[in-house]
Design a protein around this motif. Structure first.
Motif, PDB file in Angstrom:
ATOM      1  N   ALA A 170       0.817  -1.286  -0.036  1.00  3.59           N
ATOM      2  CA  ALA A 170       0.104   0.024   0.003  1.00  3.59           C
ATOM      3  C   ALA A 170       0.866   1.225  -0.270  1.00  3.59           C
ATOM      4  O   ALA A 170       0.293   2.261   0.633  1.00  3.59           O
ATOM      5  CB  ALA A 170      -0.880   0.018   1.162  1.00  3.59           C
ATOM      6  N   ASP A 171       2.079   1.124  -0.693  1.00  2.00           N
ATOM      7  CA  ASP A 171       2.926   2.175  -0.426  1.00  2.00           C
ATOM      8  C   ASP A 171       2.700   3.426  -1.390  1.00  2.00           C
ATOM      9  O   ASP A 171       3.221   4.565  -1.067  1.00  2.00           O
ATOM     10  CB  ASP A 171       4.496   1.694  -1.064  1.00  2.00           C
ATOM     11  N   ILE A 172       1.879   3.252  -2.207  1.00  3.94           N
ATOM     12  CA  ILE A 172       1.436   4.419  -3.022  1.00  3.94           C
ATOM     13  C   ILE A 172       0.153   4.831  -2.594  1.00  3.94           C
ATOM     14  O   ILE A 172      -0.996   4.281  -2.830  1.00  3.94           O
ATOM     15  CB  ILE A 172       1.398   4.091  -4.557  1.00  3.94           C
ATOM     16  N   GLU A 173       0.042   5.883  -1.852  1.00  2.00           N
ATOM     17  CA  GLU A 173      -1.015   6.562  -1.240  1.00  2.00           C
ATOM     18  C   GLU A 173      -1.958   5.825  -0.512  1.00  2.00           C
ATOM     19  O   GLU A 173      -3.065   6.087  -0.480  1.00  2.00           O
ATOM     20  CB  GLU A 173      -1.885   7.202  -2.388  1.00  2.00           C
ATOM     21  N   GLN A 174      -1.337   4.567   0.018  1.00  2.00           N
ATOM     22  CA  GLN A 174      -1.942   3.657   0.870  1.00  2.00           C
ATOM     23  C   GLN A 174      -3.157   2.916   0.150  1.00  2.00           C
ATOM     24  O   GLN A 174      -4.187   2.486   0.693  1.00  2.00           O
ATOM     25  CB  GLN A 174      -2.733   4.564   2.124  1.00  2.00           C
ATOM     26  N   SER A 175      -3.130   2.974  -1.203  1.00  2.00           N
ATOM     27  CA  SER A 175      -4.125   2.155  -1.942  1.00  2.00           C
ATOM     28  C   SER A 175      -3.658   0.716  -2.057  1.00  2.00           C
ATOM     29  O   SER A 175      -2.446   0.599  -2.341  1.00  2.00           O
ATOM     30  CB  SER A 175      -4.067   2.584  -3.325  1.00  2.00           C
ATOM     31  N   LEU A 176      -4.299  -0.266  -1.598  1.00  2.00           N
ATOM     32  CA  LEU A 176      -3.874  -1.702  -1.450  1.00  2.00           C
ATOM     33  C   LEU A 176      -3.774  -2.413  -2.738  1.00  2.00           C
ATOM     34  O   LEU A 176      -4.912  -2.077  -3.499  1.00  2.00           O
ATOM     35  CB  LEU A 176      -4.835  -2.232  -0.685  1.00  2.00           C
ATOM     36  N   VAL A 177      -2.498  -2.846  -3.044  1.00  2.00           N
ATOM     37  CA  VAL A 177      -2.544  -3.574  -4.378  1.00  2.00           C
ATOM     38  C   VAL A 177      -2.055  -5.053  -4.107  1.00  2.00           C
ATOM     39  O   VAL A 177      -1.009  -4.993  -3.415  1.00  2.00           O
ATOM     40  CB  VAL A 177      -1.702  -2.837  -5.250  1.00  2.00           C
ATOM     41  N   LEU A 178      -2.785  -6.028  -4.524  1.00  2.00           N
ATOM     42  CA  LEU A 178      -2.276  -7.511  -4.522  1.00  2.00           C
ATOM     43  C   LEU A 178      -1.124  -7.797  -5.433  1.00  2.00           C
ATOM     44  O   LEU A 178      -1.298  -7.107  -6.812  1.00  2.00           O
ATOM     45  CB  LEU A 178      -3.328  -8.307  -4.274  1.00  2.00           C
ATOM     46  N   GLY A 179      -0.228  -8.208  -5.173  1.00  2.00           N
ATOM     47  CA  GLY A 179       0.784  -8.959  -5.916  1.00  2.00           C
ATOM     48  C   GLY A 179       1.929  -7.774  -6.264  1.00  2.00           C
ATOM     49  O   GLY A 179       2.013  -7.233  -7.169  1.00  2.00           O
TER      50      GLY A 179
END
Lengths: 191, 455, 245
Positions: A170-179
């Motif tokens: 979630a390093d980019i603006e706390q947006s959760l990305v899987l993978g």
């Protein structure tokens, strides 16, 4: 005097008077571990599939993954689906689409499974694969991490890891990305 | 002269909407932490146990270090000791040079930030690629991380998109986190597969077994370590815990405190190198043994680097990590940094209102806000008031221009306020810049009391 | 029971009404209250700036002025906390220890010592309660949002006894206002931003009054309110508890 001696001498001189080791006892609670495990795993981006036989697992995986790329397994009895992961150079797993591995046990409070290198053949396998499937007997669920370490005891392993869901960031603006770097999905078959 | 925290955070506050965004983002993580903590009724007992086990470890650290060393050695790991940052950097560089390794991957290690390892290796012809997504982003931007868990929390996705466009060839204007993360995955996969050396940090090292645990969500530490011929793990000497079973306490607290997840995706236990691999551990002091000897501050060595104190700190949220001008920002950084250099970091213990929220969220119960207060006393006694000259001047100004500390000054103060408002309501008074002074009453309480109650 | 009334310097000078309300409220509840005339300052501004070693004079005066009372009561959580945590006298430490143990913040004194269960007052307004950190986290006047523990609040318990008072909810129940003693001038930018955010939370929820247990936080927020020409007022909790009766 070497740095080792210097550091140890400074630490010995500066550490406070010996304090006894504290203990912690986890309160036992009545819990439906299977239900809790499944709920938590879904919440952290994984998929829990409750099955009764290995045949169901094979069927499920065939439907999902056959023809999609290289499938390797460290679980016996999946020959018509996957190649057996042998002792090779870890780099050779770079094109694996799906890896199927067994786990020692799962932890209900956080959705993790505990795997050690003898279950993985190569340590890198569950990380380098694009997708991960785990086979876990239902009765091998424990409630908390305290129970998990009780279970591990003083087992001897070269490498072991708790895996809780797909790799994520979630390093980019706390947006959760899987993978992120590891597997993009994690499916746990509760057998 | 370098800017201090007050000046750097004034710069940060020049863009108020951005401050709001930064504050809200971190507050959201604080709320996730609250939610996760509240799923465990035993939360406070766990914190207590975590604190006590760490204290016990510190009280027997010299023994545990030797026990750990012996066990790690038995497991086939080479153990090195570094007294300071320079020695740490030298050791890492020497291991790599001996193996002819010129390019390495590194997963998150605040210790290597503290030691400024990357520039040192670069000077010695060794390329380092940071593989944690946030760290890779700040590396591409040529900035230090602004948060120990969320290194690029200060950056907007559009800025990251621009960086990726420039360095990784993503489409111009692409700012979707999903797309950007996928691009980084591809770029770093290639990197992982071609690097023979991997460096990782250490979250916990177990004296009893000689193993160490590395926690990541991304899987980058494992991708690096398991593909490399040489794995170097760098750790401060305070990362030790006595028993494997103690991991149960710490792993339950760490990620719930950090991000509100029940646990990191990967909690990897490295006990011995894989066949054909070399594994090294560098045990680093760099001021820690000194801090251990400071009775009032030794508890800071319990820190497990979860970052909860940053997320909750109302000052950190509104000043940004870079305003702390040290590797570890926020309240914990402000009590660690003066131990390394009192002069350079004399401003940091003052970058707090002493509200106490940091101590309350700390999973190992470090008395952070009390230590901030105590550092202030130590620094002023040490003569660091010199470095705080501007601040003291402001304080004096405040004392003279605000409600009098003593009766006579007070009378004068009220008289001025009523009659010559510009004396106090002067733009040079930092109070008045964005706030009005209270209206002066006709009478002080003391005067009223004298008139209205029998003496 | 003889109570020594400890009125912090800035309350004495700028907010005498908070002191008067505290005195009247205690008298109304049948307490014998005395205001020792030679009190000055608890020494906190110096100590928080790192000069605790220069506060000996303040400490000596404080012990002289207040040593004889059964209780010392003050309308300021922050000053009370400072006395409790940091008042020492190397040559009269036994006396200092007694003083530290008998100093009370007014709301805690009402709920815990006097065990007040009802108040005669009336205050028909929308009120936001700002939890001042030193009172809340330092003196534990209320539960804290960071801890996994039962909820309680001594100031709230008292406000609920006031007829007609409508308490407004806040988005962040216990965020610091940014006053922080000398922090308010040494770190002006962050201090003001924190104050603006804290005030905004109250305004968004329709507060007519912002109250609290520390006049210093309220002074800071009042400064911001006045600068933006808001007609929302700040008022010490003792004034509300003493109102309309």
């Amino acid at each position: 005097m070497s740095s080792r001696e210097k550091i140890l001498a400074a630490v010995k001189k500066n550490q406070p008077a010996l304090e006894v080791m504290a203990t912690y006892t986890q309160p036992e609670r009545e819990e439906d571990l299977l239900q809790q495990y499944s709920t938590v795993l879904q919440a952290i981006g994984g998929t829990a599939v409750i099955v009764n036989t290995m045949a169901e697992v094979t069927h499920y995986l065939k439907e999902m993954w056959m023809g999609k790329g290289r499938i390797v397994s460290t679980v016996p009895g999946l020959q018509d689906l996957a190649e057996i992961a042998g002792e090779t150079d870890p780099h050779q797993f770079e094109n694996v689409e799906l890896a199927i591995v067994p786990a020692h046990f799962g932890v209900a409070e956080n959705g993790a499974v505990w795997v050690t290198e003898e279950l993985l053949q190569q340590r890198v396998l569950p990380f380098i694969t694009q997708n991960l499937a785990v086979i876990l007997p239902k009765e091998n669920l424990v409630a908390t991490m305290h129970h998990a370490y009780d279970r591990i005891g003083n087992a001897s392993y070269g490498f072991g890891t708790f895996i809780a869901g797909p790799s994520k960031t979630a390093d980019i603006e706390q947006s959760l990305v899987l993978g992120a770097h590891g597997s993009k999905s994690m499916t746990v078959f509760l057998l | 002269m370098k800017k201090d925290h007050a000046q750097l955070s004034a710069d940060f506050n020049a863009n108020e909407p951005r401050v709001n965004w930064h504050d809200e983002t971190l507050w959201w993580i604080r709320q996730k932490r609250d939610k996760a903590a509240n799923t465990l009724p035993e939360w406070e007992e766990l914190r207590e146990a975590a604190s006590a086990v760490k204290y016990h470890t510190l009280s027997n650290l010299s023994e545990y270090l030797q026990q750990f060393e012996a066990n790690a050695h038995r497991n086939g790991i080479t153990v090195h000791w570094a007294a300071d940052a320079a020695e740490h950097n030298h050791i890492v560089c020497t291991i790599l040079k001996e193996q002819g390794i010129k390019r390495i991957v590194k997963s998150k290690s605040m210790l290597t930030e503290e030691c400024h390892l990357n520039p040192y290796l670069a000077e010695n012809g060794i390329e380092v690629i940071d593989t944690d997504l946030g760290e890779r982003i700040v590396q591409l931007a040529d900035e230090p991380p602004s948060h120990i868990v969320l290194p690029c929390i200060h950056k907007k996705k559009e800025e990251i998109g621009e960086l990726f466009h420039e360095h990784l060839g993503t489409a111009k204007g692409e700012a979707d986190p999903q797309v950007l993360t996928a691009a980084a995955r591809l770029h770093l996969r290639e990197t992982f597969l071609t690097r023979r050396g991997a460096l990782t940090g250490v979250n916990f090292a177990i004296a009893e077994t000689g193993e160490f645990v590395v926690c990541t969500n991304e899987g980058n530490a494992d991708m690096g370590a398991h593909l490399a011929d040489v794995h170097i793990a760098c750790m401060g000497i305070e990362k030790l815990i006595p028993l494997r079973q103690h991991l149960g306490i710490y792993l339950r607290l760490l990620t719930r405190s950090a991000t509100g997840q029940p646990q990191t995706t990967y909690s990897s236990h490295f006990r011995s190198p894989r066949p054909g691999q070399q594994m090294h551990i560098v045990l680093v002091d760099n001021g820690r043994s000194t801090q251990l000897g400071r009775e009032e501050f030794r508890n800071s060595l319990k820190c497990i680097r979860c970052g909860a104190c940053m997320n909750t700190c109302p000052v950190y949220r509104r000043s940004g990590g870079h305003s702390y001008h040290t590797a570890i920002a926020g309240p914990i950084g402000a009590i660690l940094a003066p131990n390394l250099d009192m002069k350079q970091y004399a401003d940091l213990p003052f970058a707090s209102t002493l509200c106490g929220s940091c101590s309350n969220v700390c999973p190992v119960k470090i008395d952070i806000h009390d230590q901030l207060y105590k550092w202030r006393q130590v620094l002023m006694k040490d003569g660091q008031g010199g470095a705080m000259k501007t601040a003291s001047m402001k304080v004096m100004n405040f004392t003279l221009s605000s409600p009098g500390v003593y009766r006579t000054a007070g009378k004068a103060g009220r008289w001025f306020l009523r009659n010559v408002p510009f004396v106090v309501n002067n733009p040079l008074n930092p109070w008045y810049k964005q706030r009005d002074m209270p209206e002066a009453p006709q009478q002080s309480f003391g005067e009223w009391y004298k008139q209205n109650r029998k003496q | 029971m003889r109570v020594g009334l400890f009125i912090p310097c800035y309350v004495d000078q700028f907010y005498p009404n908070a002191g008067i309300a505290t005195l009247q409220l205690l008298e109304k509840l049948g307490v014998e209250v005395v205001y020792p005339a030679n009190q000055t300052c608890c020494g906190q501004p110096m100590a928080n700036s790192g000069y605790e070693h220069l506060t000996e004079g303040c400490n000596r005066l404080f012990v002289d002025q207040f040593g004889d009372f059964d209780y010392i009561v003050s309308p300021s959580g922050s000053c009370v906390l400072h006395v409790k945590d940091h008042l020492h006298l190397h040559d009269r430490e036994a006396e200092a220890t007694v003083v530290r143990s008998k100093v009370w913040e007014i709301t805690a004194f009402l709920t815990d010592v006097l065990k007040v269960e009802k108040l005669p007052g009336r205050f028909p307004h929308k009120v936001g309660l700002h939890q001042s950190c030193h009172g809340q986290r330092g003196l534990k006047l209320a539960s804290m949002s960071e801890l996994v523990a039962p909820k309680f609040s001594k100031p709230l318990q008292l406000l609920n006894m006031v007829e007609g008072l409508e308490l407004i909810p806040l988005k962040r129940e216990d965020e610091c206002c940014g006053f922080g003693g000398t922090f308010c001038v040494t770190e002006e930018a962050v201090s003001v931003k924190m104050g603006k955010d804290r005030v905004e939370d109250h305004l968004e929820h329709g507060a007519e009054y912002i109250t609290g247990t520390d006049m210093s936080c309220l002074m800071h927020m009042e400064g911001i309110l006045r600068r933006k020409n808001s007609n929302v007022k700040v008022m010490h909790i003792a004034e509300i508890l003493n109102a309309g009766s």
